[in-house]
Design a protein around this motif. Structure first.
Motif, PDB file in Angstrom:
ATOM      1  N   TYR A   1      -0.467  -9.443  -4.941  1.00  0.00           N
ATOM      2  CA  TYR A   1      -1.291  -8.256  -5.200  1.00  0.00           C
ATOM      3  C   TYR A   1      -0.629  -7.389  -6.272  1.00  0.00           C
ATOM      4  CZ  TYR A   1      -3.445  -9.466  -0.691  1.00  0.00           C
ATOM      5  OH  TYR A   1      -4.066 -10.113   0.350  1.00  0.00           O
ATOM      6  N   LYS A   2       0.661  -7.197  -6.109  1.00  0.00           N
ATOM      7  CA  LYS A   2       1.422  -6.416  -7.087  1.00  0.00           C
ATOM      8  C   LYS A   2       1.298  -7.043  -8.485  1.00  0.00           C
ATOM      9  CE  LYS A   2       5.147  -4.360  -9.051  1.00  0.00           C
ATOM     10  NZ  LYS A   2       5.247  -2.948  -9.453  1.00  0.00           N
ATOM     11  N   HIS A   3       1.417  -8.366  -8.552  1.00  0.00           N
ATOM     12  CA  HIS A   3       1.368  -9.071  -9.840  1.00  0.00           C
ATOM     13  C   HIS A   3       0.016  -8.897 -10.526  1.00  0.00           C
ATOM     14  CE1 HIS A   3       1.954 -12.189 -12.857  1.00  0.00           C
ATOM     15  NE2 HIS A   3       0.823 -12.739 -12.470  1.00  0.00           N
ATOM     16  N   HIS A   4      -1.052  -8.840  -9.762  1.00  0.00           N
ATOM     17  CA  HIS A   4      -2.397  -8.781 -10.337  1.00  0.00           C
ATOM     18  C   HIS A   4      -2.908  -7.352 -10.533  1.00  0.00           C
ATOM     19  CE1 HIS A   4      -3.095 -13.058 -10.456  1.00  0.00           C
ATOM     20  NE2 HIS A   4      -2.655 -13.164  -9.217  1.00  0.00           N
ATOM     21  N   LEU A   5      -2.046  -6.366 -10.284  1.00  0.00           N
ATOM     22  CA  LEU A   5      -2.428  -4.969 -10.524  1.00  0.00           C
ATOM     23  C   LEU A   5      -1.914  -4.499 -11.878  1.00  0.00           C
ATOM     24  CD1 LEU A   5      -1.901  -2.934  -7.210  1.00  0.00           C
ATOM     25  CD2 LEU A   5      -4.053  -3.264  -8.445  1.00  0.00           C
ATOM     26  N   LEU A   6      -2.774  -3.848 -12.637  1.00  0.00           N
ATOM     27  CA  LEU A   6      -2.340  -3.183 -13.856  1.00  0.00           C
ATOM     28  C   LEU A   6      -1.460  -1.990 -13.506  1.00  0.00           C
ATOM     29  CD1 LEU A   6      -5.785  -3.224 -15.690  1.00  0.00           C
ATOM     30  CD2 LEU A   6      -3.746  -4.465 -16.436  1.00  0.00           C
ATOM     31  N   ARG A   7      -0.718  -1.502 -14.462  1.00  0.00           N
ATOM     32  CA  ARG A   7       0.092  -0.302 -14.235  1.00  0.00           C
ATOM     33  C   ARG A   7      -0.823   0.856 -13.839  1.00  0.00           C
ATOM     34  NH1 ARG A   7       2.437   3.970 -17.211  1.00  0.00           N
ATOM     35  NH2 ARG A   7       4.500   4.545 -16.430  1.00  0.00           N
ATOM     36  N   LYS A   8      -0.424   1.594 -12.835  1.00  0.00           N
ATOM     37  CA  LYS A   8      -1.198   2.673 -12.223  1.00  0.00           C
ATOM     38  C   LYS A   8      -2.376   2.155 -11.396  1.00  0.00           C
ATOM     39  CE  LYS A   8       1.356   5.831 -14.169  1.00  0.00           C
ATOM     40  NZ  LYS A   8       2.341   6.612 -13.355  1.00  0.00           N
ATOM     41  N   GLY A   9      -2.413   0.843 -11.198  1.00  0.00           N
ATOM     42  CA  GLY A   9      -3.475   0.248 -10.395  1.00  0.00           C
ATOM     43  C   GLY A   9      -3.346   0.605  -8.925  1.00  0.00           C
ATOM     44  N   ILE A  10      -4.467   0.495  -8.198  1.00  0.00           N
ATOM     45  CA  ILE A  10      -4.533   0.902  -6.802  1.00  0.00           C
ATOM     46  C   ILE A  10      -4.771  -0.314  -5.913  1.00  0.00           C
ATOM     47  CG2 ILE A  10      -5.843   2.243  -5.102  1.00  0.00           C
ATOM     48  CD1 ILE A  10      -4.225   4.001  -6.940  1.00  0.00           C
ATOM     49  N   LEU A  11      -3.992  -0.406  -4.839  1.00  0.00           N
ATOM     50  CA  LEU A  11      -4.188  -1.423  -3.816  1.00  0.00           C
ATOM     51  C   LEU A  11      -4.649  -0.737  -2.539  1.00  0.00           C
ATOM     52  CD1 LEU A  11      -3.861  -4.306  -2.594  1.00  0.00           C
ATOM     53  CD2 LEU A  11      -1.491  -3.657  -2.057  1.00  0.00           C
TER      54      LEU A  11
ATOM     55  N   ALA B   1     -10.333  -9.314  -2.300  1.00  0.00           N
ATOM     56  CA  ALA B   1      -9.576 -10.440  -1.752  1.00  0.00           C
ATOM     57  C   ALA B   1     -10.054 -10.772  -0.346  1.00  0.00           C
ATOM     58  CB  ALA B   1      -8.087 -10.095  -1.745  1.00  0.00           C
ATOM     59  N   GLY B   2     -10.542 -11.986  -0.151  1.00  0.00           N
ATOM     60  CA  GLY B   2     -11.086 -12.368   1.142  1.00  0.00           C
ATOM     61  C   GLY B   2     -12.396 -11.658   1.381  1.00  0.00           C
ATOM     62  N   CYS B   3     -13.397 -11.977   0.563  1.00  0.00           N
ATOM     63  CA  CYS B   3     -14.603 -11.137   0.461  1.00  0.00           C
ATOM     64  C   CYS B   3     -15.536 -11.220   1.659  1.00  0.00           C
ATOM     65  CB  CYS B   3     -15.366 -11.460  -0.819  1.00  0.00           C
ATOM     66  SG  CYS B   3     -15.859 -13.194  -0.982  1.00  0.00           S
ATOM     67  N   GLY B   4     -15.433 -12.267   2.498  1.00  0.00           N
ATOM     68  CA  GLY B   4     -16.299 -12.340   3.671  1.00  0.00           C
ATOM     69  C   GLY B   4     -17.759 -12.424   3.298  1.00  0.00           C
TER      70      GLY B   4
ATOM     71  N   ASN C   1      -5.892  -9.538   7.229  1.00  0.00           N
ATOM     72  CA  ASN C   1      -5.139  -9.314   8.452  1.00  0.00           C
ATOM     73  C   ASN C   1      -3.675  -9.165   8.083  1.00  0.00           C
ATOM     74  OD1 ASN C   1      -3.630 -11.951   8.833  1.00  0.00           O
ATOM     75  ND2 ASN C   1      -5.728 -12.763   8.877  1.00  0.00           N
ATOM     76  N   ARG C   2      -2.907  -8.708   9.023  1.00  0.00           N
ATOM     77  CA  ARG C   2      -1.500  -8.387   8.765  1.00  0.00           C
ATOM     78  C   ARG C   2      -0.731  -9.553   8.141  1.00  0.00           C
ATOM     79  NH1 ARG C   2       2.444  -8.427  13.781  1.00  0.00           N
ATOM     80  NH2 ARG C   2       1.707 -10.565  13.584  1.00  0.00           N
ATOM     81  N   ASN C   3      -0.870 -10.729   8.706  1.00  0.00           N
ATOM     82  CA  ASN C   3      -0.077 -11.872   8.243  1.00  0.00           C
ATOM     83  C   ASN C   3      -0.377 -12.219   6.793  1.00  0.00           C
ATOM     84  OD1 ASN C   3       0.966 -11.951  10.794  1.00  0.00           O
ATOM     85  ND2 ASN C   3      -0.150 -13.772  11.438  1.00  0.00           N
ATOM     86  N   VAL C   4      -1.661 -12.266   6.441  1.00  0.00           N
ATOM     87  CA  VAL C   4      -2.038 -12.607   5.068  1.00  0.00           C
ATOM     88  C   VAL C   4      -1.605 -11.497   4.115  1.00  0.00           C
ATOM     89  CG1 VAL C   4      -3.966 -13.083   3.510  1.00  0.00           C
ATOM     90  CG2 VAL C   4      -3.949 -14.058   5.811  1.00  0.00           C
ATOM     91  N   LEU C   5      -1.776 -10.261   4.498  1.00  0.00           N
ATOM     92  CA  LEU C   5      -1.380  -9.146   3.632  1.00  0.00           C
ATOM     93  C   LEU C   5       0.107  -9.210   3.295  1.00  0.00           C
ATOM     94  CD1 LEU C   5      -3.337  -6.188   5.287  1.00  0.00           C
ATOM     95  CD2 LEU C   5      -3.891  -7.348   3.142  1.00  0.00           C
ATOM     96  N   ILE C   6       0.918  -9.480   4.301  1.00  0.00           N
ATOM     97  CA  ILE C   6       2.364  -9.554   4.078  1.00  0.00           C
ATOM     98  C   ILE C   6       2.704 -10.745   3.181  1.00  0.00           C
ATOM     99  CG2 ILE C   6       4.571  -9.997   5.225  1.00  0.00           C
ATOM    100  CD1 ILE C   6       3.428  -8.385   7.617  1.00  0.00           C
TER     101      ILE C   6
ATOM    102  N   LEU D   1      -6.172 -19.544  -7.530  1.00  0.00           N
ATOM    103  CA  LEU D   1      -7.111 -19.070  -8.544  1.00  0.00           C
ATOM    104  C   LEU D   1      -6.397 -18.419  -9.719  1.00  0.00           C
ATOM    105  CD1 LEU D   1      -9.742 -17.496  -6.128  1.00  0.00           C
ATOM    106  CD2 LEU D   1      -9.877 -19.706  -7.278  1.00  0.00           C
ATOM    107  N   ASP D   2      -7.017 -18.500 -10.869  1.00  0.00           N
ATOM    108  CA  ASP D   2      -6.493 -17.859 -12.075  1.00  0.00           C
ATOM    109  C   ASP D   2      -7.092 -16.461 -12.169  1.00  0.00           C
ATOM    110  OD1 ASP D   2      -5.301 -17.303 -14.483  1.00  0.00           O
ATOM    111  OD2 ASP D   2      -6.761 -18.443 -15.676  1.00  0.00           O
ATOM    112  N   LEU D   3      -6.464 -15.520 -11.499  1.00  0.00           N
ATOM    113  CA  LEU D   3      -7.007 -14.168 -11.400  1.00  0.00           C
ATOM    114  C   LEU D   3      -6.443 -13.262 -12.492  1.00  0.00           C
ATOM    115  CD1 LEU D   3      -6.752 -13.660  -7.530  1.00  0.00           C
ATOM    116  CD2 LEU D   3      -8.718 -14.451  -8.847  1.00  0.00           C
ATOM    117  N   PRO D   4      -7.243 -12.314 -12.957  1.00  0.00           N
ATOM    118  CA  PRO D   4      -6.769 -11.378 -13.979  1.00  0.00           C
ATOM    119  C   PRO D   4      -5.985 -10.230 -13.352  1.00  0.00           C
ATOM    120  CG  PRO D   4      -9.021 -10.852 -13.397  1.00  0.00           C
ATOM    121  CD  PRO D   4      -8.654 -12.082 -12.589  1.00  0.00           C
ATOM    122  N   GLN D   5      -5.410  -9.408 -14.188  1.00  0.00           N
ATOM    123  CA  GLN D   5      -4.873  -8.128 -13.725  1.00  0.00           C
ATOM    124  C   GLN D   5      -6.009  -7.116 -13.741  1.00  0.00           C
ATOM    125  OE1 GLN D   5      -1.333  -7.557 -16.334  1.00  0.00           O
ATOM    126  NE2 GLN D   5      -0.203  -7.489 -14.411  1.00  0.00           N
ATOM    127  N   VAL D   6      -6.061  -6.292 -12.695  1.00  0.00           N
ATOM    128  CA  VAL D   6      -7.193  -5.385 -12.533  1.00  0.00           C
ATOM    129  C   VAL D   6      -6.715  -3.982 -12.168  1.00  0.00           C
ATOM    130  CG1 VAL D   6      -8.780  -7.237 -11.849  1.00  0.00           C
ATOM    131  CG2 VAL D   6      -7.439  -6.033 -10.092  1.00  0.00           C
TER     132      VAL D   6
END
Length: 276
Positions: free
Chosen positions: A225-235, A147-150, A214-219, A201-206
């Motif tokens: 982020y939670k929505h696009h994580l599979l169960r047991k997924g890591i952020l 996310a935010g690949c730079g 940065n802090r503001n965007v993360l919050i 974007l139409d992002l998958p679960q990963v």
């Protein structure tokens, strides 16, 4: 693209003020920083510069600061940036270098980066923190979002460490183009790059999401982020300093993500969560 350079005099005793300014200015679009004991320089695309927001930050932390501004022509900036670019070493496991660097020693992970003004050339401690976390995980057959690949450095590291698929995205067209250049340089074939925000974007679960922003965007984006994580997924999140750790952690917990670890290099922090 014209770059605005702002030079700020620092007090002799500044309690890591340069790190704090870097974090706060990153939140309003600044992308490059340089500092020594008494001088701090910050760089921003002139079109993104918001004078009111900048002055508010300076007033909060350095109310008596003297700031000198100048516009750097594209060519001069690129030449200066490239000529001063040094390779980055992360222990004995990783080297991040430009195509013109000649390094005889071989490393398990070698990443080539065109040294341009995108966040993520490897020099920043937050980039190092996330790459260190990737070494601790088994990425074989995993799906990943950067996310935010730079410059794409984290996406490239993920593929080279075994990821099956990587989706990298950024809101900035220049970053998307630079990421694609670096993907080609590193002969990567499992990374897809898109332009836009996580909402657009139409992002998958990963399995894993990497967010070095940065802090503001993360919050703001934690729920997604939670929505696009599979169960047991890591952020894995970074891009903030010590004083922001609690607010980022509490936001993640409120969305149902469980803390797994806290890591730091100097004032910069990285947090890891699991989607239980």
């Amino acid at each position: 693209m014209k770059i605005l350079e702002i030079a700020i005099d620092l007090p002799l005793v500044n309690d890591n003020l340069d790190e704090i300014l870097t974090a706060r200015l990153t939140e309003i679009g600044f992308e490059g920083f340089w500092t020594d004991d008494s001088l701090f320089k910050a760089y921003v695309n002139e079109e993104k510069f918001n004078k009111k927001e900048f002055e508010s930050i300076i007033l909060a932390y350095l109310p008596n600061a003297q700031c000198k501004m100048q516009t750097l022509p594209d060519k001069n900036w690129n030449e200066q940036w490239e000529s001063s670019y040094e390779p980055v070493f992360i222990g004995d496991r990783c080297v991040i270098k430009a195509p013109f660097h000649n390094i005889e020693k071989k490393y398990p992970l070698e990443i080539l980066i065109n040294p341009k003004m995108a966040f993520g050339t490897g020099h920043h401690n937050t980039t190092k923190l996330i790459i260190e976390r990737l070494f601790e995980l088994n990425l074989t057959s995993t799906s990943i979002i950067d996310a935010g690949c730079g410059s794409g450095i984290l996406a490239i590291a993920a593929e080279k460490l075994g990821a099956e698929s990587v989706l990298a995205y950024d809101i900035d067209q220049w970053s998307v183009e630079n990421t694609n250049e670096n993907i080609e340089l590193n002969h990567c074939h499992k990374i897809k790059v898109e332009k836009g925000t996580i909402s657009e974007l139409d992002l998958p679960q990963v399995n894993i999401i990497l967010a070095n922003i940065n802090r503001n965007v993360l919050i703001e984006e934690m729920k997604q982020y939670k929505h696009h994580l599979l169960r047991k997924g890591i952020l894995i999140v970074s891009g903030f300093i010590r004083q922001d750790v609690d607010i980022v952690r509490q936001k993640a917990i409120s969305e149902g993500l469980m803390p797994q670890g806290v890591y730091h290099i100097d004032e910069w922090y990285c947090l890891v969560f699991k989607n239980e």
